[in-house]
Scaffold this motif. Structure first.
Motif, PDB file in Angstrom:
ATOM      1  N   ILE A  19       0.841  -1.202   0.000  1.00  0.00           N
ATOM      2  CA  ILE A  19       0.000   0.000   0.000  1.00  0.00           C
ATOM      3  C   ILE A  19       0.876   1.252   0.000  1.00  0.00           C
ATOM      4  O   ILE A  19       0.635   2.210  -0.752  1.00  0.00           O
ATOM      5  CB  ILE A  19      -0.942  -0.006   1.226  1.00  0.00           C
ATOM      6  N   ILE A  20       1.901   1.250   0.845  1.00  0.00           N
ATOM      7  CA  ILE A  20       2.821   2.401   0.896  1.00  0.00           C
ATOM      8  C   ILE A  20       3.503   2.594  -0.459  1.00  0.00           C
ATOM      9  O   ILE A  20       3.617   3.724  -0.967  1.00  0.00           O
ATOM     10  CB  ILE A  20       3.870   2.205   2.007  1.00  0.00           C
ATOM     11  N   ASP A  21       3.981   1.496  -1.072  1.00  0.00           N
ATOM     12  CA  ASP A  21       4.640   1.580  -2.382  1.00  0.00           C
ATOM     13  C   ASP A  21       3.665   2.066  -3.454  1.00  0.00           C
ATOM     14  O   ASP A  21       4.036   2.860  -4.331  1.00  0.00           O
ATOM     15  CB  ASP A  21       5.208   0.214  -2.767  1.00  0.00           C
ATOM     16  N   TYR A  22       2.435   1.587  -3.385  1.00  0.00           N
ATOM     17  CA  TYR A  22       1.434   2.001  -4.382  1.00  0.00           C
ATOM     18  C   TYR A  22       1.171   3.499  -4.276  1.00  0.00           C
ATOM     19  O   TYR A  22       1.070   4.198  -5.296  1.00  0.00           O
ATOM     20  CB  TYR A  22       0.141   1.217  -4.168  1.00  0.00           C
ATOM     21  N   ARG A  23       1.056   4.018  -3.042  1.00  0.00           N
ATOM     22  CA  ARG A  23       0.829   5.447  -2.857  1.00  0.00           C
ATOM     23  C   ARG A  23       2.000   6.260  -3.395  1.00  0.00           C
ATOM     24  O   ARG A  23       1.815   7.319  -4.006  1.00  0.00           O
ATOM     25  CB  ARG A  23       0.631   5.759  -1.364  1.00  0.00           C
ATOM     26  N   ARG A  24       3.220   5.764  -3.183  1.00  0.00           N
ATOM     27  CA  ARG A  24       4.396   6.505  -3.635  1.00  0.00           C
ATOM     28  C   ARG A  24       4.470   6.542  -5.159  1.00  0.00           C
ATOM     29  O   ARG A  24       4.878   7.551  -5.744  1.00  0.00           O
ATOM     30  CB  ARG A  24       5.662   5.855  -3.065  1.00  0.00           C
TER      31      ARG A  24
ATOM     32  N   ILE B  31      -5.017   7.082  -3.382  1.00  0.00           N
ATOM     33  CA  ILE B  31      -5.920   5.951  -3.638  1.00  0.00           C
ATOM     34  C   ILE B  31      -7.344   6.447  -3.434  1.00  0.00           C
ATOM     35  O   ILE B  31      -7.700   6.940  -2.357  1.00  0.00           O
ATOM     36  CB  ILE B  31      -5.619   4.776  -2.676  1.00  0.00           C
ATOM     37  N   ASN B  32      -8.179   6.327  -4.469  1.00  0.00           N
ATOM     38  CA  ASN B  32      -9.556   6.805  -4.390  1.00  0.00           C
ATOM     39  C   ASN B  32     -10.546   5.697  -4.044  1.00  0.00           C
ATOM     40  O   ASN B  32     -11.650   5.984  -3.591  1.00  0.00           O
ATOM     41  CB  ASN B  32      -9.958   7.454  -5.715  1.00  0.00           C
ATOM     42  N   ASP B  33     -10.149   4.475  -4.279  1.00  0.00           N
ATOM     43  CA  ASP B  33     -11.009   3.340  -3.934  1.00  0.00           C
ATOM     44  C   ASP B  33     -10.123   2.128  -3.703  1.00  0.00           C
ATOM     45  O   ASP B  33      -9.154   1.905  -4.447  1.00  0.00           O
ATOM     46  CB  ASP B  33     -12.011   3.039  -5.056  1.00  0.00           C
TER      47      ASP B  33
END
Length: 325
Positions: free
Chosen positions: A289-294, A299-301
């Protein structure tokens, strides 16, 4: 003195060399024949030679046996001595736990559980230690002493209120009984502690004392329900209780979740530690999740995470009520 040409001298030299080589070959053959005759005529010499070979083989065999024995002695270990002493699993150090006969990986599990804020409130809690056999638990049970400091506060301070209420109820029953007796009615009023079929209880805010009224739920599962509720941030459905190991499915008919107002996690701002604190999010999932945000930004959904291999649709559906953006 000799009247020979050079060519003739060379031929003579070659003939002499051939004769010498032939004599050497004959001498070698004679020596071999004499040796074999001596061996044949003297069996003791032959036996001596064979005995020497046997001794060498025996010596090698004995050497292998000695090496095997040494290897056995090298790998042999003495049985670990078990020292049974009184202990509190909430405070016992690693030396004490190991001396009780627990495995190192079990001791590490106890330390991790305590570091995460867990506490053993009764000996039955310790029985849930991974890998602990019934035999070992029965052996340790007489030595487990839980300090009152680690017991559920509701079990100690809530009991007085529960007892007072129970006594007040008994007084009312006694008064009602006397009144009914005075009017010729001998029927005694009773108030069962357990719920009857068809009755339900909202577990959203119930304490451990109240939860024990549910058929099939005792002190242990009452604590597990409260603990799971705190970890999740609230229950969405009664079926979530089946995530507690060994929870009696028959108890679900008496349970409702009432309000769906649960504690949510902001998936766009929560730290890795806060994400991992939720039972549905593992260390790997929090990292992704942290990597995806970076990489992708906001994240909208939560459905956006379905492309990650650790987020199957079933897990996304379970997490959705606990996520805010």
């Amino acid at each position: 003195m000799f009247d020979h040409s050079p060519t003739e001298l060379i031929n003579i030299a070659r003939q002499d060399r051939g004769i010498i080589i032939g004599l050497l070959v004959v001498a070698l053959a004679v020596a071999v024949i004499i040796y074999e005759d001596n061996i044949h005529d003297n069996p003791k010499a032959k036996d001596t030679e064979l005995d020497g070979g046997r001794q060498a083989m025996a010596s090698g065999e004995n050497s292998r046996h000695r090496n095997a024995d040494k290897g056995t002695q090298y790998y042999a270990t003495e049985a670990k001595k078990v020292t049974l002493v009184t202990f509190d699993p909430n405070t016992a150090d690693s030396t004490t736990l190991l001396n009780l006969g627990l495995q190192p990986w079990q001791v590490r599990s106890i330390y991790r559980y305590r570091a995460a804020g867990g506490a053993y409130t009764c000996p039955e809690d310790f029985a849930r230690l991974y890998g602990l056999t019934v035999k070992k638990y029965k052996e340790l049970l007489p030595y487990i002493k839980i300090s009152p400091e680690y017991k559920e506060a509701g079990d100690i301070y809530g009991k007085k209120r529960y007892t007072d209420n129970k006594n007040a109820t008994a007084d009312r029953q006694h008064t009602a009984l006397n009144s009914d007796t005075a009017h010729g009615n001998q029927q005694q009023l009773t108030y069962p502690q357990k719920l009857k079929p068809g009755q339900t209880m909202d577990i959203s805010r119930a304490d451990t004392i109240t939860l024990r009224r549910i058929p099939g739920i005792g002190a242990f599962f009452a604590r597990q329900i409260v603990r799971r509720r705190e970890q999740l941030g609230g229950f969405i459905s009664a079926e979530q209780l089946l995530e507690i190991e060994g929870f009696p499915e028959s108890a679900l008919q008496y349970i409702t979740t009432g309000s769906t107002d649960v504690r949510q996690i902001n998936i766009n701002s929560a730290t890795s530690e806060k994400l991992r604190a939720h039972p549905y999010i593992s260390y790997t999932m929090a990292k992704q999740i942290i990597d995806y945000r970076r990489i992708h930004g906001r994240i909208n959904d939560i459905s956006e995470l379905r492309l990650l291999n650790t987020f199957p649709q079933q897990l996304i559906d379970k997490l959705r009520p606990y996520i805010t953006y």
